[in-house]
Write a protein that holds these residues in place. Structure first.
Motif, PDB file in Angstrom:
ATOM      1  N   ALA A  76      20.599  -0.853  -9.465  1.00 26.79           N
ATOM      2  CA  ALA A  76      19.355  -0.347 -10.072  1.00 26.79           C
ATOM      3  C   ALA A  76      18.532  -1.495 -10.654  1.00 26.79           C
ATOM      4  N   TYR A  77      19.192  -2.468 -11.256  1.00 28.69           N
ATOM      5  CA  TYR A  77      18.486  -3.619 -11.815  1.00 28.69           C
ATOM      6  C   TYR A  77      17.845  -4.456 -10.711  1.00 28.69           C
ATOM      7  N   VAL A  78      18.574  -4.661  -9.619  1.00 34.06           N
ATOM      8  CA  VAL A  78      18.038  -5.419  -8.489  1.00 34.06           C
ATOM      9  C   VAL A  78      16.848  -4.686  -7.879  1.00 34.06           C
ATOM     10  N   ALA A  79      16.969  -3.367  -7.726  1.00 38.86           N
ATOM     11  CA  ALA A  79      15.864  -2.579  -7.169  1.00 38.86           C
ATOM     12  C   ALA A  79      14.647  -2.631  -8.084  1.00 38.86           C
ATOM     13  N   GLN A  80      14.861  -2.528  -9.389  1.00 37.46           N
ATOM     14  CA  GLN A  80      13.746  -2.592 -10.333  1.00 37.46           C
ATOM     15  C   GLN A  80      13.063  -3.946 -10.272  1.00 37.46           C
ATOM     16  N   ALA A  81      13.821  -5.008 -10.171  1.00 38.40           N
ATOM     17  CA  ALA A  81      13.242  -6.349 -10.084  1.00 38.40           C
ATOM     18  C   ALA A  81      12.450  -6.527  -8.792  1.00 38.40           C
ATOM     19  N   ALA A  82      12.983  -6.039  -7.686  1.00 41.08           N
ATOM     20  CA  ALA A  82      12.287  -6.152  -6.405  1.00 41.08           C
ATOM     21  C   ALA A  82      11.000  -5.329  -6.402  1.00 41.08           C
ATOM     22  N   ILE A  83      11.055  -4.119  -6.943  1.00 36.52           N
ATOM     23  CA  ILE A  83       9.858  -3.273  -7.012  1.00 36.52           C
ATOM     24  C   ILE A  83       8.809  -3.900  -7.920  1.00 36.52           C
ATOM     25  N   ALA A  84       9.224  -4.428  -9.063  1.00 32.00           N
ATOM     26  CA  ALA A  84       8.286  -5.073  -9.981  1.00 32.00           C
ATOM     27  C   ALA A  84       7.631  -6.285  -9.320  1.00 32.00           C
ATOM     28  N   PHE A  85       8.421  -7.076  -8.584  1.00 32.34           N
ATOM     29  CA  PHE A  85       7.850  -8.223  -7.883  1.00 32.34           C
ATOM     30  C   PHE A  85       6.831  -7.760  -6.847  1.00 32.34           C
ATOM     31  N   GLY A  86       7.194  -6.764  -6.050  1.00 37.56           N
ATOM     32  CA  GLY A  86       6.282  -6.278  -5.008  1.00 37.56           C
ATOM     33  C   GLY A  86       4.990  -5.722  -5.576  1.00 37.56           C
ATOM     34  N   VAL A  87       5.090  -4.936  -6.626  1.00 35.06           N
ATOM     35  CA  VAL A  87       3.890  -4.343  -7.231  1.00 35.06           C
ATOM     36  C   VAL A  87       2.992  -5.425  -7.829  1.00 35.06           C
ATOM     37  N   SER A  88       3.594  -6.391  -8.541  1.00 40.63           N
ATOM     38  CA  SER A  88       2.779  -7.438  -9.150  1.00 40.63           C
ATOM     39  C   SER A  88       2.137  -8.338  -8.100  1.00 40.63           C
ATOM     40  N   PHE A  89       2.877  -8.684  -7.038  1.00 33.15           N
ATOM     41  CA  PHE A  89       2.307  -9.523  -5.988  1.00 33.15           C
ATOM     42  C   PHE A  89       1.194  -8.782  -5.245  1.00 33.15           C
ATOM     43  N   PHE A  90       1.427  -7.520  -4.941  1.00 38.22           N
ATOM     44  CA  PHE A  90       0.407  -6.716  -4.270  1.00 38.22           C
ATOM     45  C   PHE A  90      -0.833  -6.567  -5.156  1.00 38.22           C
ATOM     46  N   GLY A  91      -0.620  -6.297  -6.436  1.00 41.48           N
ATOM     47  CA  GLY A  91      -1.760  -6.142  -7.349  1.00 41.48           C
ATOM     48  C   GLY A  91      -2.570  -7.414  -7.480  1.00 41.48           C
ATOM     49  N   ALA A  92      -1.898  -8.546  -7.575  1.00 41.64           N
ATOM     50  CA  ALA A  92      -2.618  -9.819  -7.663  1.00 41.64           C
ATOM     51  C   ALA A  92      -3.379 -10.101  -6.366  1.00 41.64           C
ATOM     52  N   GLY A  93      -2.755  -9.786  -5.228  1.00 42.72           N
ATOM     53  CA  GLY A  93      -3.433  -9.983  -3.944  1.00 42.72           C
ATOM     54  C   GLY A  93      -4.663  -9.113  -3.802  1.00 42.72           C
ATOM     55  N   VAL A  94      -4.560  -7.852  -4.189  1.00 43.91           N
ATOM     56  CA  VAL A  94      -5.713  -6.947  -4.141  1.00 43.91           C
ATOM     57  C   VAL A  94      -6.796  -7.430  -5.099  1.00 43.91           C
ATOM     58  N   GLY A  95      -6.385  -7.895  -6.279  1.00 45.42           N
ATOM     59  CA  GLY A  95      -7.366  -8.418  -7.238  1.00 45.42           C
ATOM     60  C   GLY A  95      -8.118  -9.610  -6.689  1.00 45.42           C
ATOM     61  N   VAL A  96      -7.410 -10.520  -6.032  1.00 43.29           N
ATOM     62  CA  VAL A  96      -8.069 -11.688  -5.442  1.00 43.29           C
ATOM     63  C   VAL A  96      -9.002 -11.247  -4.317  1.00 43.29           C
ATOM     64  N   PHE A  97      -8.569 -10.285  -3.508  1.00 44.26           N
ATOM     65  CA  PHE A  97      -9.373  -9.824  -2.378  1.00 44.26           C
ATOM     66  C   PHE A  97     -10.679  -9.172  -2.828  1.00 44.26           C
ATOM     67  N   TYR A  98     -10.645  -8.393  -3.906  1.00 45.62           N
ATOM     68  CA  TYR A  98     -11.825  -7.648  -4.333  1.00 45.62           C
ATOM     69  C   TYR A  98     -12.680  -8.363  -5.387  1.00 45.62           C
ATOM     70  N   LEU A  99     -12.321  -9.581  -5.758  1.00 44.22           N
ATOM     71  CA  LEU A  99     -13.172 -10.316  -6.695  1.00 44.22           C
ATOM     72  C   LEU A  99     -14.512 -10.634  -6.040  1.00 44.22           C
ATOM     73  N   PRO A 100     -15.579 -10.562  -6.810  1.00 40.78           N
ATOM     74  CA  PRO A 100     -16.900 -10.887  -6.229  1.00 40.78           C
ATOM     75  C   PRO A 100     -17.096 -12.408  -6.143  1.00 40.78           C
ATOM     76  N   LEU A 101     -16.392 -13.034  -5.215  1.00 40.04           N
ATOM     77  CA  LEU A 101     -16.438 -14.481  -5.044  1.00 40.04           C
ATOM     78  C   LEU A 101     -16.713 -14.832  -3.594  1.00 40.04           C
ATOM     79  N   ASP A 102     -17.040 -16.103  -3.375  1.00 41.13           N
ATOM     80  CA  ASP A 102     -17.198 -16.586  -2.011  1.00 41.13           C
ATOM     81  C   ASP A 102     -15.831 -16.644  -1.332  1.00 41.13           C
TER      82      ASP A 102
END
Length: 95
Positions: free
Chosen positions: A13-39
Motif C-alpha cells: 500500500a505504501y509503494v502504491a501510494q508513492a507511485a500514485i503520488a509521483f504520477g499525479v504530481s508529474f502529470f499535474g506539473a506537465g499539464v501546468g507547463v503545457f497550459y501556461l501562456p508562454l512561448d
C-alpha cells in the motif's frame, strides 16, 4: 544475546501510494507547463527542467540508498566479526 538485523520493508500500500503520488504530481506539473501562456521555447525550457528535476531526484535517491546499504553491510560484517571474537574468547584460558 544478539538482536537480529531486521530490514524494514515497505508495504504494498505504501509503494502504491508513492507511485500514485509521483504520477499525479508529474502529470499535474506537465499539464501546468503545457497550459501556461508562454512561448514554445519557454514551455520547452520548463518541460526540460521538469524532466531534469525528476531524473536527478531518482539519481539522488539511488545514491542515498546505495550509501545506506553499503554502511549497513559494513556494520553487519563488523558485528559478525565481533560476535565471532566474543564466541571464541575464553576468559578462563591461560596464556
Amino acid at each position: 544475546m544478539s538482536t537480529p538485523n531486521a530490514q524494514p520493508r515497505s508495504t504494498s500500500a505504501y509503494v502504491a501510494q508513492a507511485a500514485i503520488a509521483f504520477g499525479v504530481s508529474f502529470f499535474g506539473a506537465g499539464v501546468g507547463v503545457f497550459y501556461l501562456p508562454l512561448d514554445v521555447w519557454q514551455r520547452g525550457f520548463l518541460a526540460m527542467a521538469l524532466l531534469f528535476l525528476v531524473t536527478s531526484t531518482f539519481t539522488l535517491a539511488k545514491v542515498v540508498r546505495d550509501r545506506h546499504e553499503a554502511a549497513s553491510i559494513h556494520g553487519r560484517i563488523d558485528q559478525a566479526r565481533m560476535e565471532k571474537l566474543m564466541a571464541e574468547h575464553d576468559p578462563f584460558k591461560t596464556i
